[in-house]
Each structure stands twice: as structure tokens, then as C-alpha cells.
Motif scaffolding. Structure first.
Motif, mmCIF file in Angstrom:
data_model
loop_
_atom_site.group_PDB
_atom_site.id
_atom_site.type_symbol
_atom_site.label_atom_id
_atom_site.label_comp_id
_atom_site.label_asym_id
_atom_site.label_seq_id
_atom_site.Cartn_x
_atom_site.Cartn_y
_atom_site.Cartn_z
ATOM 1 N N GLU A 1 0.804 -0.971 0.217
ATOM 2 C CA GLU A 1 -0.167 -0.089 -0.110
ATOM 3 C C GLU A 1 0.903 1.009 0.256
ATOM 4 O O GLU A 1 0.648 2.156 1.021
ATOM 5 C CB GLU A 1 -0.694 0.206 0.870
ATOM 6 N N PHE A 2 1.595 1.257 -0.945
ATOM 7 C CA PHE A 2 2.782 2.712 -1.636
ATOM 8 C C PHE A 2 2.658 3.209 -3.015
ATOM 9 O O PHE A 2 2.187 2.002 -3.102
ATOM 10 C CB PHE A 2 3.920 2.591 -0.143
ATOM 11 N N TYR A 3 3.374 3.725 -3.172
ATOM 12 C CA TYR A 3 3.086 4.008 -4.683
ATOM 13 C C TYR A 3 4.994 4.756 -4.923
ATOM 14 O O TYR A 3 5.365 5.559 -3.869
ATOM 15 C CB TYR A 3 1.806 5.269 -5.687
ATOM 16 N N ARG A 4 4.590 5.090 -5.899
ATOM 17 C CA ARG A 4 6.024 4.837 -7.318
ATOM 18 C C ARG A 4 5.502 5.441 -8.563
ATOM 19 O O ARG A 4 4.558 4.913 -8.346
ATOM 20 C CB ARG A 4 6.701 3.636 -6.957
ATOM 21 N N ASP A 5 6.550 6.101 -8.450
ATOM 22 C CA ASP A 5 6.799 6.568 -10.496
ATOM 23 C C ASP A 5 8.017 6.148 -11.023
ATOM 24 O O ASP A 5 8.451 5.830 -10.899
ATOM 25 C CB ASP A 5 6.652 7.945 -10.304
ATOM 26 N N TYR A 6 7.166 4.497 -11.578
ATOM 27 C CA TYR A 6 7.956 3.665 -12.597
ATOM 28 C C TYR A 6 8.001 4.708 -14.129
ATOM 29 O O TYR A 6 7.305 5.504 -14.825
ATOM 30 C CB TYR A 6 7.429 2.532 -12.520
ATOM 31 N N MET A 7 9.308 3.837 -14.857
ATOM 32 C CA MET A 7 9.674 4.698 -15.773
ATOM 33 C C MET A 7 10.554 2.995 -16.830
ATOM 34 O O MET A 7 11.348 2.869 -15.783
ATOM 35 C CB MET A 7 10.117 6.283 -16.791
ATOM 36 N N HIS A 8 10.224 2.642 -18.102
ATOM 37 C CA HIS A 8 11.290 2.106 -18.230
ATOM 38 C C HIS A 8 12.527 2.053 -18.638
ATOM 39 O O HIS A 8 12.633 4.157 -19.224
ATOM 40 C CB HIS A 8 10.088 1.555 -19.737
ATOM 41 N N VAL A 9 13.911 2.246 -18.532
ATOM 42 C CA VAL A 9 15.016 2.271 -19.244
ATOM 43 C C VAL A 9 15.427 3.377 -20.715
ATOM 44 O O VAL A 9 15.464 4.065 -20.643
ATOM 45 C CB VAL A 9 15.624 1.038 -19.032
ATOM 46 N N GLU B 1 1.378 4.809 -9.391
ATOM 47 C CA GLU B 1 1.383 3.849 -9.285
ATOM 48 C C GLU B 1 1.498 3.289 -7.523
ATOM 49 O O GLU B 1 2.301 2.718 -7.010
ATOM 50 C CB GLU B 1 2.279 2.968 -9.887
ATOM 51 N N LYS B 2 0.457 2.112 -7.609
ATOM 52 C CA LYS B 2 0.325 1.680 -6.450
ATOM 53 C C LYS B 2 1.131 0.000 -6.673
ATOM 54 O O LYS B 2 0.627 -0.403 -7.823
ATOM 55 C CB LYS B 2 -1.128 1.779 -5.268
ATOM 56 N N PHE B 3 2.005 0.305 -5.488
ATOM 57 C CA PHE B 3 3.297 -0.863 -5.937
ATOM 58 C C PHE B 3 2.420 -2.405 -5.724
ATOM 59 O O PHE B 3 2.257 -3.204 -6.412
ATOM 60 C CB PHE B 3 3.666 -1.532 -4.589
ATOM 61 N N SER B 4 1.147 -2.370 -5.138
ATOM 62 C CA SER B 4 -0.250 -4.072 -5.365
ATOM 63 C C SER B 4 0.039 -4.604 -5.925
ATOM 64 O O SER B 4 -0.947 -4.902 -6.613
ATOM 65 C CB SER B 4 -0.587 -3.772 -4.020
ATOM 66 N N THR C 1 2.510 3.710 -19.242
ATOM 67 C CA THR C 1 0.962 2.832 -18.237
ATOM 68 C C THR C 1 2.359 1.919 -17.870
ATOM 69 O O THR C 1 3.128 1.239 -18.255
ATOM 70 C CB THR C 1 -0.419 2.276 -18.484
ATOM 71 N N TYR C 2 1.373 1.809 -16.693
ATOM 72 C CA TYR C 2 2.741 0.643 -15.886
ATOM 73 C C TYR C 2 2.091 0.056 -16.437
ATOM 74 O O TYR C 2 3.246 -1.298 -16.392
ATOM 75 C CB TYR C 2 2.147 0.828 -14.814
ATOM 76 N N GLN C 3 1.271 -0.901 -17.103
ATOM 77 C CA GLN C 3 0.750 -2.078 -17.669
ATOM 78 C C GLN C 3 1.912 -2.278 -19.066
ATOM 79 O O GLN C 3 2.447 -3.623 -19.106
ATOM 80 C CB GLN C 3 -0.506 -1.982 -18.255
ATOM 81 N N GLU C 4 2.136 -0.959 -19.917
ATOM 82 C CA GLU C 4 2.418 -1.412 -20.673
ATOM 83 C C GLU C 4 4.338 -1.469 -20.475
ATOM 84 O O GLU C 4 5.161 -1.983 -20.584
ATOM 85 C CB GLU C 4 2.909 0.159 -21.602
#
Length: 272
Positions: free
Chosen positions: A172-180, A208-211, A262-265
Motif C-alpha cells: 500500500e504505497f506508490y511509486r513513479d516507474y519508467m522503462h529504461v 502507481e500503487k505497488f500492490s 502506463t505501468y501495464q505497458e
């Protein structure tokens, strides 16, 4: 052309995508007067086995490279420094480039100290600089995946093996992810088109929620893993900010758009 110091995970991908980049020959002498500097430790856990490595790597090596650049080019060079969202620590979100930074942990503190030393050094000698603070970066070429660094991909590997997965506080925490690949492109755009003597966040600007990310990866893999919750270790709570999202208005104003929006992509790209 640009001289690239440090060709690990992100620097290595940058060189692959922009083959005109040059790695310095010999010791630390630069080849061009446009510098892109990646050299860094990668997590806050080094204090348990070597309390000096973050200082040596993140500060002393940086000063040696800066001195080498100045010796060759006087003040006629631009130093692009790759930093991290870790420097923000706990601050009001989304974190802006002018947010007050309160880093904790040896890695985080020395990265912020490196930023401050760089700014002071450049101001003292009339050198141009940029500071780029990266979000969480993922990609299959990362060879240093562990529970301490790039935990998401570590968990994905566990999902592939149908191992039980433990998430801190139910994820229950969130992050900002990006592909390299997108990160490399964003770095290139900043180095090519942005103002100097400035700081830029590099990210998607989406929390984006980690879970949610882990559950999506589990479904895509078809994993039989059981996902359980565990209490966050005290050391992790002391040195790691729970939530983070970056304000990327300045990056977007340059015209940057990630190819994986998107995190899905992003997860789909990791599972190829």
C-alpha cells in the motif's frame, strides 16, 4: 557528442541507444566537453559492509572527474549529473525540483551532497551544469536486481518461479516507474534541449500503487505465487521514503512523451 561516465544499467542503455556517446579512454580524462555522469552507488544498505563506499563513489570520484574536466577544458564544459528521487526524502508530493530535500540513508544523503558540491564547484569556476533526478527505473538489462535495489523486478522473478512473495505493508504505497528506454530518451532530450544550471525530474509523473503493479504482473505471468504482507523493517522505514511521485512539468515542457505511458505497458515490456 557526449562523454559518458559510468555504463552500468542506465548508462549502458543510454550508450546503446545513442552510439555517438563516448566512454572515456584511459583513467578519467574526458573526450568531449559535454559530460554525462552516471557513476554512483545504488542503495542505502552499503553502511552495513562498507561505511565509506557511498562517500568514495558519490563524492570523491565525482570531484576527481570534475577536476579532470576542468584541467582539460578550463570552464568550457557542461556537466550533466544523474541523480535520484531519493534526494527528496519526505516532502510534499508531487516532488518538484525546488522542493526542500530531506534525504535519509547514506546513499540518499551523499547523492544530495553531490548535487550541492557540483553546484558550488560549477558556480566557483563558471561551469555549466544540469542535474537530472530519476524516478524508479526498470528494464531487463538491469543486472543488479535484489530486494534492496529494483525490488519490483526481483518480485517479478519470484512470480515467474511461483515463489511466495512478501510485500511491505500489503504494497500500500506508490511509486513513479519508467522503462529504461524512456529514461534514456528523456536524459538525451534534457541534455540536448534544456536550460543549463537547472534541475529536471525524469519520470512519468504518475503514482502507481505497488500492490496493483505486482497483481498485474502475477496475472500476466499466470503465476501461482501467494502474495503475502509483512511489516516494513525498521531500517527500511528509517532510510526509505514510503511514497514518491515526481512533478515532471519541466520535462514535459520540452516535449517529452514516454513511449510506455502506463505501468501495464512497462510490465509488458519486462515480460517479453
Amino acid at each position: 557528442m557526449i562523454t559518458v561516465y559510468g555504463c552500468g544499467f542506465i548508462g549502458g542503455e543510454y550508450v546503446k541507444r545513442y552510439p555517438s556517446a563516448i566512454k572515456p579512454r584511459g583513467d578519467i580524462v574526458p573526450e568531449t566537453n559535454e559530460i554525462l555522469y552516471f557513476i554512483s552507488t545504488v542503495d542505502n544498505y552499503n553502511v552495513f559492509h562498507d561505511s565509506l563506499i557511498d562517500i568514495d563513489t558519490n563524492l570523491i570520484t565525482l570531484m576527481k572527474v570534475l577536476d579532470s574536466c576542468r584541467q582539460k577544458f578550463n570552464s568550457n564544459f557542461v556537466f550533466n549529473f544523474i541523480s535520484s528521487w531519493f534526494v527528496y526524502g519526505s516532502c510534499e508530493l508531487p516532488a518538484r525540483e525546488d522542493s526542500i530535500c530531506q534525504p535519509t540513508g547514506f546513499y540518499s544523503i551523499t547523492k544530495k551532497a553531490a548535487e550541492d558540491l557540483l553546484i558550488s564547484y560549477c558556480n566557483s569556476f563558471g561551469i555549466k551544469y544540469r542535474i537530472l533526478r530519476l524516478c524508479n527505473v526498470v528494464g531487463i538489462s538491469d543486472k543488479k536486481i535484489s530486494k534492496k535495489k529494483n525490488a519490483l523486478q526481483y518480485i517479478i522473478n519470484e512470480l515467474w518461479n511461483d515463489e511466495e512473495v512478501f510485500l511491505y505493508d500489503r504494497g500500500e504505497f506508490y511509486r513513479d516507474y519508467m522503462h529504461v528506454h524512456d529514461v534514456a530518451d528523456a536524459i538525451h532530450m534534457v541534455c540536448e534541449y534544456s536550460n543549463t544550471n537547472d534541475i529536471y525530474n525524469i519520470g512519468r509523473g504518475r503514482k502507481e500503487k505497488f500492490s496493483d503493479i505486482v497483481e498485474y504482473a502475477k496475472d500476466r505471468i499466470g503465476s501461482k505465487s501467494n502474495i503475502s504482507s509483512m511489516d516494513t523493517p525498521e531500517f527500511h522505514k528509517n532510510v526509505q521514503t514510503k511514497n514518491m511521485i515526481l512533478d515532471v512539468s519541466k520535462l514535459n515542457a520540452l516535449g517529452f512523451k514516454p513511449k510506455r505511458a502506463t505501468y501495464q505497458e512497462i510490465i509488458d515490456k519486462l515480460l517479453i
